[in-house]
Design a protein around this motif. Structure first.
Motif, PDB file in Angstrom:
ATOM      1  N   THR A 118      -9.365  -6.225 -12.191  1.00 22.37           N
ATOM      2  CA  THR A 118      -9.727  -5.805 -13.354  1.00 22.37           C
ATOM      3  C   THR A 118      -8.905  -4.659 -13.948  1.00 22.37           C
ATOM      4  N   ALA A 119      -8.873  -4.667 -15.466  1.00 19.68           N
ATOM      5  CA  ALA A 119      -8.394  -3.404 -16.026  1.00 19.68           C
ATOM      6  C   ALA A 119      -9.265  -2.934 -16.984  1.00 19.68           C
ATOM      7  N   ASP A 120     -10.689  -2.832 -16.716  1.00 22.07           N
ATOM      8  CA  ASP A 120     -11.945  -2.548 -17.176  1.00 22.07           C
ATOM      9  C   ASP A 120     -12.451  -1.491 -16.185  1.00 22.07           C
ATOM     10  N   GLU A 121     -12.137  -0.091 -16.798  1.00 18.61           N
ATOM     11  CA  GLU A 121     -12.246   1.051 -15.934  1.00 18.61           C
ATOM     12  C   GLU A 121     -13.815   1.247 -15.525  1.00 18.61           C
ATOM     13  N   THR A 122     -14.875   0.611 -16.303  1.00 14.87           N
ATOM     14  CA  THR A 122     -16.192   0.850 -16.054  1.00 14.87           C
ATOM     15  C   THR A 122     -16.622  -0.056 -14.928  1.00 14.87           C
ATOM     16  N   LYS A 123     -15.835  -0.943 -14.508  1.00 11.04           N
ATOM     17  CA  LYS A 123     -16.128  -1.673 -13.278  1.00 11.04           C
ATOM     18  C   LYS A 123     -16.148  -0.780 -11.818  1.00 11.04           C
ATOM     19  N   ILE A 124     -15.546   0.287 -12.253  1.00  7.48           N
ATOM     20  CA  ILE A 124     -15.280   1.321 -11.120  1.00  7.48           C
ATOM     21  C   ILE A 124     -16.761   2.091 -10.640  1.00  7.48           C
ATOM     22  N   LYS A 125     -17.469   1.879 -11.530  1.00 10.20           N
ATOM     23  CA  LYS A 125     -18.958   2.343 -11.316  1.00 10.20           C
ATOM     24  C   LYS A 125     -19.718   1.595 -10.455  1.00 10.20           C
ATOM     25  N   GLU A 126     -19.365   0.355 -10.432  1.00  7.91           N
ATOM     26  CA  GLU A 126     -19.962  -0.404  -9.111  1.00  7.91           C
ATOM     27  C   GLU A 126     -19.630  -0.079  -7.795  1.00  7.91           C
ATOM     28  N   ALA A 127     -18.718   0.747  -7.692  1.00 10.91           N
ATOM     29  CA  ALA A 127     -18.128   0.892  -6.280  1.00 10.91           C
ATOM     30  C   ALA A 127     -18.616   2.321  -5.769  1.00 10.91           C
ATOM     31  N   LYS A 128     -18.696   2.818  -4.601  1.00  5.02           N
ATOM     32  CA  LYS A 128     -18.974   4.073  -4.029  1.00  5.02           C
ATOM     33  C   LYS A 128     -17.839   4.658  -3.166  1.00  5.02           C
ATOM     34  N   PHE A 129     -17.041   4.100  -2.827  1.00  5.79           N
ATOM     35  CA  PHE A 129     -15.915   4.526  -2.173  1.00  5.79           C
ATOM     36  C   PHE A 129     -14.666   4.164  -2.666  1.00  5.79           C
ATOM     37  N   HIS A 130     -13.968   5.309  -3.435  1.00  5.09           N
ATOM     38  CA  HIS A 130     -12.893   4.753  -4.360  1.00  5.09           C
ATOM     39  C   HIS A 130     -11.399   5.370  -3.578  1.00  5.09           C
ATOM     40  N   ILE A 131     -10.512   4.577  -3.783  1.00  8.10           N
ATOM     41  CA  ILE A 131      -9.001   4.841  -3.322  1.00  8.10           C
ATOM     42  C   ILE A 131      -8.107   5.002  -4.104  1.00  8.10           C
ATOM     43  N   VAL A 132      -7.606   5.967  -4.449  1.00 12.94           N
ATOM     44  CA  VAL A 132      -6.464   6.354  -5.471  1.00 12.94           C
ATOM     45  C   VAL A 132      -5.198   5.916  -5.008  1.00 12.94           C
ATOM     46  N   ALA A 133      -4.269   4.976  -5.764  1.00 13.23           N
ATOM     47  CA  ALA A 133      -3.119   4.621  -4.895  1.00 13.23           C
ATOM     48  C   ALA A 133      -2.187   4.457  -6.014  1.00 13.23           C
ATOM     49  N   VAL A 134      -2.040   5.436  -6.800  1.00 14.78           N
ATOM     50  CA  VAL A 134      -1.193   5.439  -7.948  1.00 14.78           C
ATOM     51  C   VAL A 134       0.226   6.396  -7.717  1.00 14.78           C
ATOM     52  N   PRO A 135       1.225   5.804  -8.292  1.00 13.41           N
ATOM     53  CA  PRO A 135       2.705   6.353  -8.137  1.00 13.41           C
ATOM     54  C   PRO A 135       2.586   8.224  -8.186  1.00 13.41           C
ATOM     55  N   THR A 136       3.552   8.654  -7.680  1.00 11.38           N
ATOM     56  CA  THR A 136       3.685  10.265  -8.072  1.00 11.38           C
ATOM     57  C   THR A 136       5.212  10.465  -8.050  1.00 11.38           C
ATOM     58  N   PRO A 137       5.813  10.282  -9.251  1.00 14.41           N
ATOM     59  CA  PRO A 137       7.255  10.393  -9.490  1.00 14.41           C
ATOM     60  C   PRO A 137       7.556  11.873  -9.643  1.00 14.41           C
ATOM     61  N   ILE A 138       9.028  11.909  -9.678  1.00 12.55           N
ATOM     62  CA  ILE A 138       9.525  13.226 -10.005  1.00 12.55           C
ATOM     63  C   ILE A 138       9.812  13.545 -11.571  1.00 12.55           C
ATOM     64  N   ASN A 139       9.952  14.471 -12.179  1.00 10.70           N
ATOM     65  CA  ASN A 139      10.503  14.594 -13.690  1.00 10.70           C
ATOM     66  C   ASN A 139      11.950  14.610 -13.411  1.00 10.70           C
ATOM     67  N   SER A 140      12.772  14.620 -14.737  1.00  9.99           N
ATOM     68  CA  SER A 140      14.305  14.741 -14.688  1.00  9.99           C
ATOM     69  C   SER A 140      14.777  16.088 -14.321  1.00  9.99           C
ATOM     70  N   LEU A 165      22.352   4.694   0.810  1.00  8.26           N
ATOM     71  CA  LEU A 165      21.943   5.342  -0.827  1.00  8.26           C
ATOM     72  C   LEU A 165      20.416   5.246  -0.248  1.00  8.26           C
ATOM     73  N   VAL A 166      20.128   6.524  -0.627  1.00 12.78           N
ATOM     74  CA  VAL A 166      18.496   7.008  -0.564  1.00 12.78           C
ATOM     75  C   VAL A 166      17.666   7.109  -1.855  1.00 12.78           C
ATOM     76  N   GLY A 167      16.997   5.798  -2.110  1.00 13.77           N
ATOM     77  CA  GLY A 167      16.192   5.831  -3.224  1.00 13.77           C
ATOM     78  C   GLY A 167      14.935   5.576  -3.004  1.00 13.77           C
ATOM     79  N   GLY A 168      14.121   4.775  -3.895  1.00 23.65           N
ATOM     80  CA  GLY A 168      12.944   4.440  -3.654  1.00 23.65           C
ATOM     81  C   GLY A 168      11.951   5.678  -4.283  1.00 23.65           C
ATOM     82  N   HIS A 169      10.711   5.268  -4.021  1.00 23.35           N
ATOM     83  CA  HIS A 169       9.518   6.383  -4.465  1.00 23.35           C
ATOM     84  C   HIS A 169       8.758   7.054  -3.293  1.00 23.35           C
TER      85      HIS A 169
END
Length: 439
Positions: free
Chosen positions: A72-94, A260-264
């Motif tokens: 889903t892309a509907d954030e209100t669906k998150i309310k249906e859960a009690k255990f939340h796992i946040v797995a978003v990227p953490t990049p670097i700035n320029s 070459l050492v790239g990636g996230h």
């Protein structure tokens, strides 16, 4: 009844926020055991998953078609859960400082939909202190709830190796941490549902955060050492791989290779560690030196290309250079923070506009990230130089006839081959009299 028991009995759900290379495999794995809501801001990505398409190639289309994850892309669906796992990227700035906008945004979304009795676990790579000093205040502000009283928090760093079909999510020991002993055990038991290799409980959230950035910084430093050796051996006219093979005969050799050492992860995480260290008044010496070496490898390879073109009597600005691969690693469609882009940028300074081929990468991603229009390998002809930049199986398995067909009609000693990943046989190259260089 504990939250773990409620999740196992399907009285409560797990939500995964961020469905990329890390979040999606976790969501699919948990869905085999419990009820899972998979949330992502990208409606396009959600539609792909709902259509049974895996754009990451991490679990495959068939697994996506069969999974019970509620995408889903509907954030209100998150309310249906009690255990939340946040797995978003953490990049670097320029400027190489941490870009915490994704994890802050995810915290805001989770906070708006957080209910009493919940546990929030962050998997995004951060420097020590982010979970407690930055994420908790956002969750409390948005939810109106109190951490430690109304909800608990934990940190469990992702360790997925994109494109690796051997060291998969289930087979990698999971580091877990919690804000207190109760949350630590709940988090550990939940992850034990899917992690066959088991979990490692740490003494604090900061320890878990530090472990992630340090394990990748360690790899970065070791690769930097090999890259520095490769640059020196290039001047000495010594085959780096031959040296490594000899060295690896000793039982305690670490078996790192130049590249070459790239990636996230490896190309990003050290900057998170350095950033926090400098805030505390310590200026990194080893880690930053390693980063400097690895960040310069694209330029080093580009200079080698120019040198070989000149030695092959090519007019540099008119040379047709074909780069094979733009993803950050082999057999993976992920183009984020690819150091192949540094090669392209440096060649552009010499007036060369290389042609790029990558059967694994998404053409739209390559265009968006680097302004590169990918072409099919079958459309390549009359090349002056082939650069094997990524060791995709498609490139490793190319026949000599296929390789030769990509060049123009001229003598082999005027056909330049640059082998960044050392996937070609040096002795065969010498036998065929190609103008060959490898890292």
């Amino acid at each position: 009844m504990s939250l773990y028991e409620k999740i196992v009995n399907k009285q409560e759900k797990i939500s995964v926020i961020g469905l990329g290379y890390v979040g999606m495999p976790i969501a699919v794995a948990f869905a085999k055991k419990v009820d899972v809501i998979g949330f992502d801001l990208s409606k396009y990505k959600i539609e792909l998953y709902k259509s049974g398409i895996d754009p990451t190639n991490e679990v495959g289309d068939e697994a996506i078609k069969q999974t019970t994850v509620d995408f889903t892309a509907d954030e209100t669906k998150i309310k249906e859960a009690k255990f939340h796992i946040v797995a978003v990227p953490t990049p670097i700035n320029s400027d190489k400082t941490p870009n915490l906008a994704p994890v802050e945004g995810a915290s805001t979304i989770v906070g708006r939909n957080l209910t009493k009795g919940s546990i929030v676990v962050y998997e995004s790579t951060v420097y020590p202190g982010v979970t407690e000093d930055i994420c908790i205040p956002i969750l409390e502000k948005e939810s109106g709830l109190k951490c430690g009283v109304d909800f608990k928090i934990g940190y469990s760093p992702e360790r997925i190796n994109p494109g690796d079909k051997v060291h998969t999510l289930e087979k990698i020991i999971k580091i877990v941490s919690g804000i207190d002993s109760e949350s630590l055990e709940e988090i550990a038991k939940v992850y034990e549902l899917v992690i066959e290799a088991g979990v490692h409980r740490t003494s604090s959230i900061k320890v878990a955060e530090a472990a992630k950035v340090v394990e990748n910084s360690q790899r970065d430093i070791n690769i930097a050492f090999m890259n520095e050796l490769a640059m020196v051996f290039d001047r000495m006219e010594i085959d780096t791989n031959d040296v490594i093979k000899a060295m690896n005969t000793k039982w305690n050799a670490l078996k790192f290779y130049p590249g070459l050492v790239g990636g996230h992860c490896i190309g990003v995480d050290p900057y998170y560690f350095v950033y926090e260290a400098e805030k505390l008044g310590y200026h990194s010496q080893i880690i930053l030196s390693g980063r400097k070496i690895n960040d310069g490898m694209g330029e080093f390879v580009a200079d080698a290309i120019i040198k070989k073109l000149v030695l092959a009597n090519k007019v540099v600005k008119q040379a047709k250079v074909v780069i094979l691969g733009i993803t950050f690693k082999e057999n993976c469609p992920d183009t984020r923070n690819s150091k192949v882009a540094d090669i392209i940028k440096k060649l552009d300074e010499y007036g060369i506009k290389p042609i790029v081929v990558d059967p694994q990468a998404d053409k739209d991603d390559a265009k968006h990230e680097y302004g590169v229009n990918l072409i099919d390998l079958d459309d390549v002809k009359d090349a002056d130089c082939l650069v094997f930049a990524v060791a995709h199986d498609e490139f490793k398995n190319m026949s000599w006839d296929k390789i030769d067909s990509l060049f123009g009609d001229f003598a082999n000693n005027e056909k330049v081959i640059i082998d960044v990943k050392s996937i070609l046989d040096r002795f065969e190259m010498e036998k065929r009299e190609y103008s060959y260089w490898k890292l």
